[in-house]
Design a protein around this motif. Sequence first.
Motif, PDB file in Angstrom:
ATOM      1  N   LEU A 143      20.373  38.834 -47.154  1.00 61.05           N
ATOM      2  CA  LEU A 143      20.825  39.965 -47.960  1.00 61.05           C
ATOM      3  C   LEU A 143      20.209  41.261 -47.449  1.00 61.05           C
ATOM      4  CD1 LEU A 143      20.504  38.581 -51.597  1.00 61.05           C
ATOM      5  CD2 LEU A 143      22.279  38.155 -49.894  1.00 61.05           C
ATOM      6  N   PRO A 144      20.976  42.337 -47.409  1.00 60.57           N
ATOM      7  CA  PRO A 144      20.411  43.627 -46.997  1.00 60.57           C
ATOM      8  C   PRO A 144      19.494  44.188 -48.076  1.00 60.57           C
ATOM      9  CG  PRO A 144      22.638  43.928 -47.793  1.00 60.57           C
ATOM     10  CD  PRO A 144      22.402  42.438 -47.749  1.00 60.57           C
ATOM     11  N   ALA A 145      18.593  45.052 -47.666  1.00 67.16           N
ATOM     12  CA  ALA A 145      17.734  45.715 -48.642  1.00 67.16           C
ATOM     13  C   ALA A 145      18.598  46.501 -49.611  1.00 67.16           C
ATOM     14  CB  ALA A 145      16.756  46.643 -47.927  1.00 67.16           C
ATOM     15  N   GLY A 146      18.230  46.476 -50.869  1.00 70.18           N
ATOM     16  CA  GLY A 146      19.014  47.206 -51.855  1.00 70.18           C
ATOM     17  C   GLY A 146      18.847  46.636 -53.241  1.00 70.18           C
ATOM     18  N   PRO A 147      19.646  47.098 -54.195  1.00 67.47           N
ATOM     19  CA  PRO A 147      19.449  46.748 -55.602  1.00 67.47           C
ATOM     20  C   PRO A 147      19.621  45.269 -55.913  1.00 67.47           C
ATOM     21  CG  PRO A 147      21.532  47.910 -55.289  1.00 67.47           C
ATOM     22  CD  PRO A 147      20.780  48.035 -54.015  1.00 67.47           C
ATOM     23  N   VAL A 148      20.500  44.570 -55.180  1.00 63.73           N
ATOM     24  CA  VAL A 148      20.724  43.154 -55.489  1.00 63.73           C
ATOM     25  C   VAL A 148      19.498  42.329 -55.103  1.00 63.73           C
ATOM     26  CG1 VAL A 148      22.152  41.134 -55.023  1.00 63.73           C
ATOM     27  CG2 VAL A 148      23.217  43.390 -55.226  1.00 63.73           C
ATOM     28  N   ARG A 149      18.992  42.539 -53.892  1.00 66.07           N
ATOM     29  CA  ARG A 149      17.811  41.779 -53.471  1.00 66.07           C
ATOM     30  C   ARG A 149      16.606  42.106 -54.342  1.00 66.07           C
ATOM     31  NH1 ARG A 149      16.074  42.300 -47.293  1.00 66.07           N
ATOM     32  NH2 ARG A 149      14.616  43.884 -48.060  1.00 66.07           N
ATOM     33  N   GLU A 150      16.449  43.368 -54.688  1.00 65.69           N
ATOM     34  CA  GLU A 150      15.335  43.759 -55.545  1.00 65.69           C
ATOM     35  C   GLU A 150      15.459  43.119 -56.928  1.00 65.69           C
ATOM     36  OE1 GLU A 150      14.356  47.894 -55.709  1.00 65.69           O
ATOM     37  OE2 GLU A 150      14.834  48.215 -53.598  1.00 65.69           O
ATOM     38  N   ALA A 151      16.679  43.082 -57.455  1.00 66.93           N
ATOM     39  CA  ALA A 151      16.881  42.496 -58.780  1.00 66.93           C
ATOM     40  C   ALA A 151      16.529  41.014 -58.776  1.00 66.93           C
ATOM     41  CB  ALA A 151      18.336  42.693 -59.226  1.00 66.93           C
ATOM     42  N   ILE A 152      16.876  40.304 -57.700  1.00 64.98           N
ATOM     43  CA  ILE A 152      16.576  38.874 -57.615  1.00 64.98           C
ATOM     44  C   ILE A 152      15.070  38.643 -57.600  1.00 64.98           C
ATOM     45  CG2 ILE A 152      16.760  36.816 -56.175  1.00 64.98           C
ATOM     46  CD1 ILE A 152      19.429  37.963 -55.136  1.00 64.98           C
ATOM     47  N   LEU A 153      14.378  39.329 -56.698  1.00 65.44           N
ATOM     48  CA  LEU A 153      12.953  39.067 -56.500  1.00 65.44           C
ATOM     49  C   LEU A 153      12.087  39.581 -57.649  1.00 65.44           C
ATOM     50  CD1 LEU A 153      12.723  39.784 -52.681  1.00 65.44           C
ATOM     51  CD2 LEU A 153      12.501  37.574 -53.808  1.00 65.44           C
ATOM     52  N   SER A 154      12.583  40.553 -58.395  1.00 64.56           N
ATOM     53  CA  SER A 154      11.801  41.075 -59.518  1.00 64.56           C
ATOM     54  C   SER A 154      12.163  40.411 -60.838  1.00 64.56           C
ATOM     55  CB  SER A 154      12.007  42.601 -59.645  1.00 64.56           C
ATOM     56  OG  SER A 154      13.362  42.898 -59.939  1.00 64.56           O
ATOM     57  N   SER A 155      13.166  39.535 -60.812  1.00 63.81           N
ATOM     58  CA  SER A 155      13.603  38.878 -62.045  1.00 63.81           C
ATOM     59  C   SER A 155      12.604  37.805 -62.479  1.00 63.81           C
ATOM     60  CB  SER A 155      14.973  38.228 -61.833  1.00 63.81           C
ATOM     61  OG  SER A 155      15.318  37.417 -62.943  1.00 63.81           O
ATOM     62  N   PRO A 156      12.351  37.673 -63.786  1.00 62.66           N
ATOM     63  CA  PRO A 156      11.495  36.578 -64.274  1.00 62.66           C
ATOM     64  C   PRO A 156      12.063  35.208 -63.910  1.00 62.66           C
ATOM     65  CG  PRO A 156      11.846  38.225 -65.993  1.00 62.66           C
ATOM     66  CD  PRO A 156      12.789  38.565 -64.878  1.00 62.66           C
ATOM     67  N   ALA A 157      13.366  35.155 -63.629  1.00 59.59           N
ATOM     68  CA  ALA A 157      14.018  33.887 -63.292  1.00 59.59           C
ATOM     69  C   ALA A 157      13.911  33.544 -61.811  1.00 59.59           C
ATOM     70  CB  ALA A 157      15.496  33.940 -63.706  1.00 59.59           C
ATOM     71  N   ALA A 180      25.192  35.068 -49.609  1.00 61.78           N
ATOM     72  CA  ALA A 180      26.026  36.161 -49.102  1.00 61.78           C
ATOM     73  C   ALA A 180      27.171  36.460 -50.063  1.00 61.78           C
ATOM     74  CB  ALA A 180      26.568  35.809 -47.713  1.00 61.78           C
ATOM     75  N   SER A 181      27.789  35.395 -50.590  1.00 58.42           N
ATOM     76  CA  SER A 181      28.880  35.590 -51.555  1.00 58.42           C
ATOM     77  C   SER A 181      28.352  36.160 -52.864  1.00 58.42           C
ATOM     78  CB  SER A 181      29.585  34.251 -51.820  1.00 58.42           C
ATOM     79  OG  SER A 181      30.172  33.745 -50.643  1.00 58.42           O
ATOM     80  N   ALA A 182      27.206  35.650 -53.307  1.00 62.97           N
ATOM     81  CA  ALA A 182      26.627  36.136 -54.560  1.00 62.97           C
ATOM     82  C   ALA A 182      26.213  37.596 -54.432  1.00 62.97           C
ATOM     83  CB  ALA A 182      25.424  35.285 -54.955  1.00 62.97           C
ATOM     84  N   HIS A 183      25.817  38.001 -53.223  1.00 60.27           N
ATOM     85  CA  HIS A 183      25.455  39.408 -53.022  1.00 60.27           C
ATOM     86  C   HIS A 183      26.644  40.318 -53.299  1.00 60.27           C
ATOM     87  CE1 HIS A 183      25.188  43.106 -50.572  1.00 60.27           C
ATOM     88  NE2 HIS A 183      23.968  43.136 -51.067  1.00 60.27           N
ATOM     89  N   GLU A 184      27.828  39.926 -52.819  1.00 55.87           N
ATOM     90  CA  GLU A 184      29.014  40.742 -53.062  1.00 55.87           C
ATOM     91  C   GLU A 184      29.300  40.851 -54.561  1.00 55.87           C
ATOM     92  OE1 GLU A 184      30.224  42.430 -50.748  1.00 55.87           O
ATOM     93  OE2 GLU A 184      29.222  41.445 -49.081  1.00 55.87           O
ATOM     94  N   GLU A 185      29.095  39.732 -55.278  1.00 55.18           N
ATOM     95  CA  GLU A 185      29.277  39.790 -56.732  1.00 55.18           C
ATOM     96  C   GLU A 185      28.224  40.690 -57.356  1.00 55.18           C
ATOM     97  OE1 GLU A 185      31.988  38.621 -57.969  1.00 55.18           O
ATOM     98  OE2 GLU A 185      32.440  37.858 -55.966  1.00 55.18           O
ATOM     99  N   GLY A 186      26.987  40.612 -56.847  1.00 56.39           N
ATOM    100  CA  GLY A 186      25.923  41.467 -57.367  1.00 56.39           C
ATOM    101  C   GLY A 186      26.214  42.934 -57.151  1.00 56.39           C
ATOM    102  N   VAL A 187      26.772  43.267 -55.979  1.00 54.79           N
ATOM    103  CA  VAL A 187      27.146  44.658 -55.713  1.00 54.79           C
ATOM    104  C   VAL A 187      28.203  45.105 -56.712  1.00 54.79           C
ATOM    105  CG1 VAL A 187      28.308  46.188 -54.073  1.00 54.79           C
ATOM    106  CG2 VAL A 187      26.528  44.643 -53.272  1.00 54.79           C
ATOM    107  N   GLY A 188      29.178  44.216 -56.983  1.00 57.91           N
ATOM    108  CA  GLY A 188      30.209  44.564 -57.958  1.00 57.91           C
ATOM    109  C   GLY A 188      29.638  44.779 -59.342  1.00 57.91           C
ATOM    110  N   VAL A 189      28.683  43.909 -59.739  1.00 55.03           N
ATOM    111  CA  VAL A 189      28.030  44.077 -61.042  1.00 55.03           C
ATOM    112  C   VAL A 189      27.259  45.385 -61.086  1.00 55.03           C
ATOM    113  CG1 VAL A 189      26.220  43.160 -62.558  1.00 55.03           C
ATOM    114  CG2 VAL A 189      27.888  41.606 -61.526  1.00 55.03           C
TER     115      VAL A 189
END
Length: 382
Positions: A143-157, A180-189
């Motif tokens: 995953l590229p650096a950005g809000p999706v990767r940050e959200a994953i790694l900072s999540s309590p889950a 990779a597919s989930a990242h695209e969904e994360g970008v959409g969210v």
Amino acid sequence: MTMPTPEERPGEAFTEAVAEAVQTSVMAFRLVMAIADAVRRQQQKRAGREDELADAEKASAEASEEVKKFLPEDISTALLEGADWPQLAQQLMALKRAGVDLEMMLPRVGEITVTVRDQVAANAERVAREGTGEWAKALRETLPAGPVREAILSSPAWPEMARTMATLNERGVDVRAILASAHEEGVGVDQAVAKVLSAGEVPTTSRDATLSYGPLTAGLDIPRNINLDDREWALTVQLAIDPSDNQRYVRMVREAMPGMEREADLLVAARQWPLVAARMAHMESQHQPVAEHLTRLSKDDSWQEVPPSRMGRRLVQAAVDALSKPVGTPAGSGPKVNTAAARSTSPSVGPTKAAGKGAAPAAPGVAAHREAGPAPKSGKTR
């Protein structure tokens, strides 16, 4: 050796294999939903408007219709019969209230679950489980650096997500493809929630990113909002470097500078150390001999004559120089780069450029080097 047909397999074993495949696809659905929900929560938290979850019973009734409509029957049935379905339903309804179009999202997630189900059904081998640190590496490399990767790694889950990835990997699933597919969904969210929250239309480039842009970050995937004031956050969340890996990089520096413990500590304590660690991590992913590159540090006298107040910064420059040049290049050789001049004349517009990507989309909450995913397929996923 060809895979036996269902008729050639013992009936009970085949039934168990099918059940495992479906349950694994359900795990993949949970993982994608956890990522999407983490992105939603982070976006709303930043705006100070995180919503309360809907009533579980009401959410279950509403979400079940959506799931039955867009997911295969075997997978949707397994989801609805799961003990955690009320919580999943609450996540789905929270995404819907936050502005996510489930009629566009669920068919794409359905494709992911079908792929997982089929991969598990066809796979006869198991591979060794990898720890959480390995999956942090997988995130950084996938995953590229950005809000999706940050959200994953900072999540309590995150620990549970990592365990899910390990289990999927054990069962023969291509976890990186799911990410990779989930990242695209994360970008959409991220886009949908940011639109509802009326977030800024252009991602903010931080002062640290602006000042670090140039030779220090060349070729690295650095988020535009990199914050070196919070070293732990920058390392573990924004750069996806596991603490154990960071400790290993520190040891490598100290081993490369024998008798120079004070200077090695100055390098590691420098504000821009996370960027040096990111370069070391990137080199390891490319199978480059990091330790051999670092040996040039002890032979480089370019930092030894500077005042103590500037030594840390100069050591960072020396480390990047050692890591960037081929092994065997004499220390301190080559032309010096004027970072300010390079920044002012470079055609780049941010601290990182992803190869093969077009112009950055003008959409809220999206990294400059990412674009929205492909148009969704309509109808029920088979």
